[in-house]
Design a protein around this motif. Sequence first.
Motif, PDB file in Angstrom:
ATOM      1  N   PHE A  77     101.098 -31.201 -79.607  1.00 38.57           N
ATOM      2  CA  PHE A  77     100.054 -31.982 -80.284  1.00 38.57           C
ATOM      3  C   PHE A  77      98.931 -31.085 -80.780  1.00 38.57           C
ATOM      4  CE2 PHE A  77      96.017 -34.435 -79.875  1.00 38.57           C
ATOM      5  CZ  PHE A  77      96.250 -35.360 -80.879  1.00 38.57           C
ATOM      6  N   LYS A  78      98.500 -31.342 -82.026  1.00 35.15           N
ATOM      7  CA  LYS A  78      97.298 -30.694 -82.560  1.00 35.15           C
ATOM      8  C   LYS A  78      96.159 -31.699 -82.518  1.00 35.15           C
ATOM      9  CE  LYS A  78      98.946 -27.334 -85.981  1.00 35.15           C
ATOM     10  NZ  LYS A  78      98.802 -26.891 -87.372  1.00 35.15           N
ATOM     11  N   SER A  79      95.046 -31.332 -81.887  1.00 33.08           N
ATOM     12  CA  SER A  79      93.908 -32.257 -81.895  1.00 33.08           C
ATOM     13  C   SER A  79      93.278 -32.228 -83.286  1.00 33.08           C
ATOM     14  CB  SER A  79      92.878 -31.869 -80.831  1.00 33.08           C
ATOM     15  OG  SER A  79      92.319 -30.617 -81.128  1.00 33.08           O
ATOM     16  N   LEU A 131      91.915 -20.962 -81.064  1.00 34.63           N
ATOM     17  CA  LEU A 131      92.682 -22.182 -80.828  1.00 34.63           C
ATOM     18  C   LEU A 131      93.251 -22.765 -82.116  1.00 34.63           C
ATOM     19  CD1 LEU A 131      90.428 -23.698 -78.032  1.00 34.63           C
ATOM     20  CD2 LEU A 131      92.770 -22.893 -77.776  1.00 34.63           C
ATOM     21  N   ILE A 132      92.576 -22.542 -83.248  1.00 33.62           N
ATOM     22  CA  ILE A 132      93.160 -22.942 -84.543  1.00 33.62           C
ATOM     23  C   ILE A 132      94.416 -22.110 -84.789  1.00 33.62           C
ATOM     24  CG2 ILE A 132      92.842 -22.930 -87.056  1.00 33.62           C
ATOM     25  CD1 ILE A 132      89.861 -23.525 -86.557  1.00 33.62           C
ATOM     26  N   ASP A 133      94.312 -20.787 -84.555  1.00 36.51           N
ATOM     27  CA  ASP A 133      95.449 -19.893 -84.782  1.00 36.51           C
ATOM     28  C   ASP A 133      96.609 -20.180 -83.821  1.00 36.51           C
ATOM     29  OD1 ASP A 133      94.010 -18.730 -86.806  1.00 36.51           O
ATOM     30  OD2 ASP A 133      93.355 -16.991 -85.626  1.00 36.51           O
ATOM     31  N   ARG A 134      96.306 -20.716 -82.643  1.00 38.12           N
ATOM     32  CA  ARG A 134      97.363 -21.100 -81.691  1.00 38.12           C
ATOM     33  C   ARG A 134      98.002 -22.449 -82.053  1.00 38.12           C
ATOM     34  NH1 ARG A 134      96.216 -19.541 -75.491  1.00 38.12           N
ATOM     35  NH2 ARG A 134      94.860 -17.733 -75.744  1.00 38.12           N
ATOM     36  N   GLY A 135      97.471 -23.097 -83.093  1.00 39.97           N
ATOM     37  CA  GLY A 135      98.022 -24.376 -83.523  1.00 39.97           C
ATOM     38  C   GLY A 135      97.582 -25.555 -82.679  1.00 39.97           C
ATOM     39  N   LYS A 136      96.435 -25.427 -82.013  1.00 39.58           N
ATOM     40  CA  LYS A 136      95.965 -26.501 -81.139  1.00 39.58           C
ATOM     41  C   LYS A 136      94.891 -27.372 -81.785  1.00 39.58           C
ATOM     42  CE  LYS A 136      98.666 -25.916 -77.758  1.00 39.58           C
ATOM     43  NZ  LYS A 136      99.619 -27.019 -77.497  1.00 39.58           N
ATOM     44  N   ILE A 137      94.301 -26.908 -82.907  1.00 40.88           N
ATOM     45  CA  ILE A 137      93.235 -27.660 -83.580  1.00 40.88           C
ATOM     46  C   ILE A 137      93.544 -27.710 -85.070  1.00 40.88           C
ATOM     47  CG2 ILE A 137      90.763 -27.677 -84.184  1.00 40.88           C
ATOM     48  CD1 ILE A 137      90.257 -26.225 -81.500  1.00 40.88           C
ATOM     49  N   ASP A 138      93.400 -28.895 -85.654  1.00 43.29           N
ATOM     50  CA  ASP A 138      93.625 -29.129 -87.081  1.00 43.29           C
ATOM     51  C   ASP A 138      92.342 -29.742 -87.650  1.00 43.29           C
ATOM     52  OD1 ASP A 138      94.265 -30.171 -89.550  1.00 43.29           O
ATOM     53  OD2 ASP A 138      95.991 -31.345 -88.876  1.00 43.29           O
ATOM     54  N   LEU A 139      91.733 -29.070 -88.631  1.00 43.67           N
ATOM     55  CA  LEU A 139      90.442 -29.517 -89.167  1.00 43.67           C
ATOM     56  C   LEU A 139      90.575 -30.344 -90.447  1.00 43.67           C
ATOM     57  CD1 LEU A 139      88.350 -26.236 -88.639  1.00 43.67           C
ATOM     58  CD2 LEU A 139      88.493 -28.239 -87.145  1.00 43.67           C
TER      59      LEU A 139
END
Length: 476
Positions: A153-155, A220-228
Motif C-alpha cells: 500500500f502507498k499512503s 519514503l517516497i523513493d521506497r514507494g510508501k508515499i504517493d503525493l
Amino acid sequence: MDKSSSNYNWGSSKKRYEWKDEYLAQGFAPRDEMLEKELFGVDNHVHSGLNFDKYEKIAVKVTGENPPPGFNKFEDANLHPCMKENIALARYSVPTPVQKHSISIVTANRDLMACAQTGSGKTAAFLIPTCSAIFGQAQQLISRARPGDYHHFKSRPLVLILAPTRELCCQIFDEARRFCYRSMLRPCAVYGGAGVQGQIRELERGCDVLVATPGRLCDLIDRGKIDLSHLKYLILDEADRMLDMGFESVIRDVVENKGMNKNRTTLMYSATFPREIRALARDFLKPNHLFLKVGRIGGTTTDITQKVMWVEENEKRERVKQLLLSQPPCRTLIFVDTKRAADSLDHYLFESKLPSTSIHGDRSQMEREDALLAFKKGTCPILVATAVVARGIDIKNVMHVINFDMPPTIDEYIHRIGRTARVGNAGLASSFFNNSSTGIARDLTKLLVECKQEVPEFLKRYITSNMRFEDDEDDL
C-alpha cells in the motif's frame, strides 16, 4: 537499529483517534476519554494566556487581490462542526490575528505566505482550515489498504506539512492529533533518526495528514510508501529556516519531480521572512497568492521582558548559576552555540545540584525526545540547547529563556526568546552580551527600543534618530 530503539515509544508512534466504518452508520464518532485527556488536558496543551487583548492593537496587513475578510470568533468561521468541537476542546476562544486571517484565506482556497510573531498560533492557523475543509469530503477522498495488502500500500496524504527539524515535526503532529480528533482523517509523522519501520507501519494503516522532515519524506517516497498525487494542501512551516538550512533543492525535488498534485493550495508560514528568502519562496506560490503580515516582519512581542547584561566569557557559568538561583524555580531554556558547550554547561549545572538536561544535534533521536519529555514534565525544568530546538518548539510554561551565547542574527534572537511568552502568556529573556556579540548590537538595540525594553548603558551608543528596521519600509 538496536532492540532498545525498536521498542522505544517514538513521538511518531503516539496514539491518535482511529475511525471505524461503523461510526458512519451510527452517525457519530464516540469520544475517547483517555486520548482526550492526553490531547487536550491542561498539563499537555499550551492554550491562550492572559494578554490576548494586546493582539487587538497589533497591525495586520493582507497584500494581494481580493483578500477575504477575517473573523473575530471561531463560531463565526466557515468551519466543519467537528473542527469547531475540537477548537472548543483545545480551549481556543479568541483567534489570534494570524488565525483570524489565515483561516479565512485558506478556506477561500488561496495560496498564502504568512509572517507573524513567534508564539502567535501559526500551527493552528494552517491545521484548522486545511483539515476542516477535508472533513466534509473525507469519505470520498481518503485512501486505505485492503485487508492483507498493507505491505504493497502507498499512503496518499491530502495534507503535507514540511518542517525543518524533528522536534518541530513531532510538535505539529501533536497538534494534528488534536484537530483530527473524532474525524476520519488519520495524521502521521515521518522524520529522521527514529525507527523507519514503525513509521512505515503507521503509513500502511492510512495517512491523510502527513507531517515530515524533507530527508525522511524523500526516502519514503523513493521506497514507494508515499504517493503525493492526491495532495490538496502543501504547507511549509518555518519556511525561511527550511531554505536557510539548504532544503531548497530537496523541496524543489519533492514539488517538481515526485508526482505531487499541481492543482493544490500552497501555504508558507514563518516568524521571519528575510527579503531574499521571500523572493525565493514566491516560486512555490501561485501568482495570485496573498501575503499576510501581522506586526513587523521578524518582530517580537512586548509580553517578553528582555534583559541584556554584560558578562565576560569566563564569568558566564557562575553568572548563569546565580541567575537560576535568584529566580523562583521555573521552566528555563538556555541557549548555547555549540554541542560541546551544551554538554559542558549541562554537566556544570548538574554538579551544582540544579535539575538540568541538554539537547543538541549529536544526541540520538531517542535522547532528544527523552530530554524534551523530561523538560515538558518538569523532572528536568532546565534545558540547555543548541539552535536545534530554537524553531517553533511550543512547551507549556517556559517562563525564562537565557541566551548564554548570543546568536549571530536578530532573526535567531527573536526565535530563541520566542520560546517563552507563547500565545499571549508573559515571559522573561536574559541575554549575556560581551565583545564577541557586537555584530548583533545595532539590531538588538532597535528591538529593545521597539518593544519598550530597558536599553543597558553599553548599548545606548547604538541608539540613533532612525530606529526603524528595513522591513518596516518594505511594502510587500
